[in-house]
Design an enzyme around this catalytic site. Structure first.
Site, mmCIF file in Angstrom:
data_model
loop_
_atom_site.group_PDB
_atom_site.id
_atom_site.type_symbol
_atom_site.label_atom_id
_atom_site.label_comp_id
_atom_site.label_asym_id
_atom_site.label_seq_id
_atom_site.Cartn_x
_atom_site.Cartn_y
_atom_site.Cartn_z
ATOM 1 N N SER A 84 -10.184 -0.313 6.648
ATOM 2 C CA SER A 84 -9.172 -0.352 5.252
ATOM 3 C C SER A 84 -8.596 -1.634 4.951
ATOM 4 O O SER A 84 -8.203 -1.659 3.586
ATOM 5 C CB SER A 84 -8.378 1.029 5.589
ATOM 6 O OG SER A 84 -8.941 2.274 5.438
ATOM 7 N N LYS A 133 0.896 -1.086 0.028
ATOM 8 C CA LYS A 133 0.130 0.120 0.076
ATOM 9 C C LYS A 133 0.844 1.045 -0.128
ATOM 10 O O LYS A 133 1.801 1.457 0.635
ATOM 11 C CB LYS A 133 -0.941 -0.154 1.345
ATOM 12 C CG LYS A 133 -1.895 1.088 1.127
ATOM 13 C CD LYS A 133 -2.978 0.831 2.589
ATOM 14 C CE LYS A 133 -4.268 2.012 2.424
ATOM 15 N NZ LYS A 133 -4.888 1.649 3.793
ATOM 16 N N SER A 147 -9.676 2.075 2.644
ATOM 17 C CA SER A 147 -8.886 2.840 1.674
ATOM 18 C C SER A 147 -8.117 1.981 0.806
ATOM 19 O O SER A 147 -7.535 2.318 0.061
ATOM 20 C CB SER A 147 -8.014 3.805 2.565
ATOM 21 O OG SER A 147 -7.279 2.992 3.413
#
Ligand SMILES: [Zn+2]
Lengths: 497, 496
Positions: free
Chosen positions: B178, B79, B154
């Site tokens: 997330s 990420k 997210s």
């Protein structure tokens, strides 16, 4: 700027003072990272992701800094919190990499202490509200523009070497009732804090390098009225400035109030040059720092055992030490204050320890050596003369080999690098004329020159002997023992001394 | 074997046995990314050269007879919120465009030390604010199950990369769901470890007291292996737990829930949950019972205030955490033409660099922390947080794990909720309590909702440092479902 003379101002107003002292701790590494805290390195060479606030970097509290602040708190008679948190103080400024400062807000680690200071023989207890931990900001330098401030500058550069250096903020409660002593109390308090930090060994407390900084709050009120609006004077970077800043604000605020005006709550800057203060940013609209507990750091919970261990490491406090030495040396508050203010207490103590009588040690250091030091622009302790040198010279005086005048010449030579006292005495031939023969010759010559004086002495007016002794000392260029000259003179004239 | 469809543990042993090289596995994934990512947009940046070089090092190590770790040579999607030395790291924001970190996040160091191959950085909602990855400044990520739908957020990029077979492993971060909600809507597995179990050093902070890095994969065992590789104390994170990591790999291999007490959280199901989500969840409950777990209903009465508390605490912390993006030291700088003051440059930079959701939360947080409002907002939210933690503590006195659907709905359409922040926030209603309390949770796939054919996730929650329980229960449910279906649910995803 309109002012009222200091003494006059105090006939109408009572000053209320409050002091915030920032001390840069002398830890090896910064408050929240392992960067060095050394002063004077090339800009931005003592930085890392943490103190540059790179995305993702996190702070970790420096245990040595926490230890220092707890010791400071203990020395200031504070309570040490069992549990407290750091807080974020949020505001945008380019010298602050994170745009928030890690500080403490409503949970300071040390609270409710006091420090006694002595001014003109009067002990004033300054109560301490809190002692808390925070990190220093970077250092901005503004180029171009007239004011040296960020506004109007052509450009500014920032050095983050200082960012994250551990700072301790010591905040007093308001100090009331000091009247005309207010400026002196402020100065004495900061001096006492400085000495305390030195004794604790937590900071080098060099005001000129900014490792001890003071903000002075002051307000005036008419007797019986509530406290007035206060100003906060920043940039007060020497003991003398602390005193001058408080004094000037008293004079300035009195003039404002006399004219029926009101004092603005604001930050002011002390101007070293003319001793005045000038307005900084206005605090009329109180800044909202949006404090909240720092979520990147776990709470600080010093165990009671640790606190007690640290209490055992406290050195003799400066006030206790001064009292002890004053008693041992049989001197008063004033004499002691003189030694402290001249910065020679340590070296006098060392000299006494080397075997020199306290009076003599004080006399040499506060006279001869303070003068020599100021001529050379150095601290007395940095002069090239040792306690052992002084002890040796005192020995020579006691044995009669030197008198005061010669001793001063010896030290002049020692300071000039001509060697040890013994070497100087040998090389320059400085020694009291101890052979009675040449002295008697000189006495006879002087008596012959001043027969009327001789007559007076014979008739019992012993104080007249000084004139003859003086003449003999002159003839021998000071290399005689004045006491011996007097003895011989009285013997010669058959007078009982 | 299929180099891009096989599980990480399978690939790792094939590499260790010399059946295939890490370089081949890595190249296969880079080819897959090249083939499909234009449509999925899981990656913001692919580090082909770095990945191949790292793979070659692993192959050289193997050739030299060095001992390799359990995931050595296997590719991973990272990420873009974790600092990686020498690689762009944007957190999905324009304000960090062009910034190249000079250091590795703690997790990145551990991935490198485990010889895991980092393929590149995955897309995300800007600064991890969002539940759909639509708030990325670099455009949305598409759900491989239906490219018109969101992959969750997210961490939509990491989940989509797994679901699109662009990587068998991924790292996510979970502040309010997330990791778990993207896992749920893509039929992948994601774990939010106990707060402090995985060091945050190098994680670009959204809300420091809620953020947690965690492992993502396509099955429970791979997730456990990755969990074990990244968890453990790091002195650079003051909030990092200094205690042994629970043996999550052993737990994943011990898929046995007999005698386990499972609490069904009354407040996290029923009204507001899509019918097909509820149906699959009920089936999962039945499976747990069949497997020998004792399922009881428990109540966590303060969970209903979790969302409100979360949307005060998170914005408050983020308003401060994001202050550093001021154009002074790195990233974007706008308006520095010699005519403007430093304040103006800071303001123009932030105006241009932050997207609308980020600005919204900064404003909410600035307001919530303001003097005069602090007690009513931030202070009150912290009290709710304490009550929610107490709800969990009391529940875990009765049960070993708690369960709920991970998300109230399956993946919605891109654009459907982007203008309705509250509807968007409601996606995280079931995942947020865990972040507020600091305990751990997993999401794993339990089937497709009949009405839309989209994946549904089961959330398993455990007490702090009880991460191993997630893997034991998760592996048991997964094994039962694989028995039933003959394969992992992800195998049913449409071909891209
Ligand atoms: Zn540093």
């Amino acid at each position: 700027m309109k002012t009222v003379p200091f003494e006059e101002a105090l006939t109408r107003y009572e000053p209320v003072i409050g002091l915030e002292v920032h001390v840069e701790l002398g830890t090896q590494s910064k408050m929240f990272c392992s960067c060095s805290t050394n002063f004077g390195a090339e800009p931005n060479t003592q930085v890392c992701p943490v103190c540059l606030a790179l995305p993702g970097a996190m702070p970790v509290a420096n245990r040595a800094a926490i230890e220092s602040i707890i010791r400071i708190g203990l020395a200031l008679n504070c309570s040490i919190a069992e549990w407290c948190r750091m807080a974020r103080k949020n505001y945008f400024y380019p010298d602050m990499p994170k745009d928030y400062q890690i500080s403490q807000y409503d949970e300071p680690i040390c609270t409710d202490g006091y420090l006694d200071v002595t001014v003109d023989g009067k002990v004033v207890r300054v109560e301490i509200e809190r002692v808390h931990m925070e990190e220093d900001t970077g250092k901005l330098t503004h180029s171009g523009g007239a004011t040296g401030r960020i506004h109007g500058a052509d450009y500014s550069v920032v050095d983050y070497n200082r960012a994250g250096i551990p700072l301790v903020e010591i905040v007093t409660k308001t100090v009331v009732g000091t009247g005309a002593l207010a400026p002196a109390v402020a100065r004495a308090y900061v001096a006492e804090i400085r000495d305390l930090m030195r004794a604790l060994g937590v900071s080098d407390v060099k005001m000129e390098e900014g490792s001890l900084r003071c903000d002075a709050n002051l307000s005036l009120n008419r007797p019986g009225d509530p406290w007035g609006t206060r100003t906060e004077t920043k940039n007060v970077n020497s003991l003398r400035s602390v005193e001058r800043a408080v004094r000037f604000e008293i004079e300035r605020q009195a003039a404002v109030l006399d004219d029926g005006g009101r004092v603005h709550q604001e930050t002011r800057h002390f101007q070293e040059g003319d001793g005045t203060t000038a307005p900084g940013r206005s605090k009329e609209q109180a800044e909202d720092y949006r404090y909240f507990p720092e979520p990147d750091l776990v709470p600080i919970a010093p165990s009671r055992e640790w606190v007690e261990e640290l209490r055992l490491t406290l050195p003799e406090l400066p006030s206790v030490r001064r009292a002890r030495l004053a008693e041992a040396w049989v001197i008063g508050e004033f004499e002691m204050a003189t030694l402290v203010n001249a910065g020679i207490l340590d070296i006098v103590e060392e000299t006494v320890a080397a075997g020199v009588a306290p009076d003599a040690a004080r006399k040499w250091w506060s006279g001869e050596f303070t003068r020599a030091a100021s001529e050379r622009g150095v601290e007395p302790a940095d002069l090239p003369v040792t306690s052992a040198d002084i002890a040796r010279v005192e020995e020579l005086i006691a044995s009669g080999a030197l008198n005061d005048k010669l001793a001063r010449q010896v030290f002049e030579a020692v300071l000039a690098g001509e060697g040890s006292p013994d070497e100087v005495v040998a090389a320059r031939g400085l020694a009291v004329v101890s052979d009675d023969g040449p002295l008697l010759e000189a006495i006879d010559a002087a008596l012959a020159e001043q027969p009327d004086v001789a007559e007076k002495i014979r008739s019992g007016k012993l104080q007249a002997a000084g004139a003859i002794v003086g003449a003999v000392m002159k003839t021998t260029r000071g290399q005689a023992d004045a006491g011996r000259v007097r003895e011989l003179l009285l013997e010669r004239l058959g007078v009982e001394g | 074997m299929s180099l891009i469809r096989d599980n990480a543990s399978v690939l790792a042993s094939a590499i260790a046995e010399g059946e295939v090289s890490s370089e081949e596995v890595t190249r296969a994934h880079l080819d897959r990314i090249a083939a499909v990512d234009e449509r999925v947009h899981a990656f913001l940046h692919v580090d082909s050269d770095g990945a191949i070089a790292a793979a070659k090092r692993v192959d050289a190590k193997r050739a030299a007879g060095e001992k390799l770790g359990p995931l050595a040579g296997v590719p991973l999607a990272l990420k873009d919120v974790l600092a990686m030395k020498g690689q762009p790291t944007t957190a999905g924001s324009k304000i960090l465009e062009g910034w190249i970190p000079p250091y590795d996040a703690a997790v990145v160091e551990r991935l490198r030390a485990a010889d895991i191959i980092i393929l590149g950085k995955t897309n995300m909602d800007e600064f991890a604010m969002g539940s759909s990855t639509e708030h990325s400044a670099y455009g949305p990520t598409h759900n491989p199950w239906d490219l018109d739908r969101i992959p969750g957020g997210s961490g939509g990029g990491s989940a989509a990369a797994l679901a699109a077979f662009e990587a068998p492993l991924a790292i996510g971060t979970d502040t309010g769901g997330s990791i778990r909600q993207p896992a749920a809507v893509t039929a992948t597995v994601g774990v939010k470890p106990t707060y402090g179990a995985v060091p945050r050093y190098g994680l670009i902070a959204l809300a420091s007291s809620l953020d947690q890095v965690g492992p993502c994969a396509r099955n429970v065992l791979d997730t456990a292996l990755l969990h074990a590789a990244i968890a453990g104390h790091d002195a650079r994170d003051s909030t990092s737990i200094n205690a042994p990591v629970p043996d999550v790999v052993a737990a994943a291999l011990n898929a046995d829930v007999r005698g386990m007490k499972v609490g069904l959280v009354r407040e996290l199901s029923g009204a507001g949950y899509q019918a097909g989500v509820q149906q699959r969840f009920d089936e999962a409950v039945a499976i747990l019972t069949e497997l020998g777990a004792e399922v009881i209903e428990v109540s966590c009465p303060h969970f209903e205030y979790a969302l409100a508390a979360y949307y005060l605490i998170l914005p408050s912390e983020c308003s401060s955490n994001l202050a550093r993006f001021d154009g002074m030291r790195y990233g974007l700088r706008v308006g520095d033409d010699g005519s403007r003051s430093v304040e103006e440059v800071m303001a123009l930079t932030r105006e241009a660099g932050f997207g609308p959701e980020v600005k919204r939360r900064i404003m909410i947080g600035t307001y919530a922390l303001s003097s005069g409002y602090y007690d009513a907002y931030y202070g009150q939210a912290q009290k709710v947080r304490t009550l929610i933690t107490r709800d969990f503590t009391e529940a875990f006195e009765k049960v070993d794990v708690l369960i709920s659907p991970t998300a109230p709905t399956t993946a919605f359409k891109i654009g459907e909720k982007v203008d309705d922040p509250v509807a968007m926030y409601l996606n995280d209603i079931a995942t947020i309590p865990v972040n507020l309390a600091g305990n751990c949770a997993m999401s794993l796939p339990i089937g497709l909702a009949p009405e839309d054919g989209l994946p549904v996730g089961l959330q398993i929650m455990a007490p702090p440092m009880g991460d191993d329980r997630l893997y034991r229960a998760g592996a048991a449910v997964e094994a039962a479902l694989v028995d039933r279906w003959g394969h992992l649910l992800i195998e049913e995803a449409p071909a891209l």
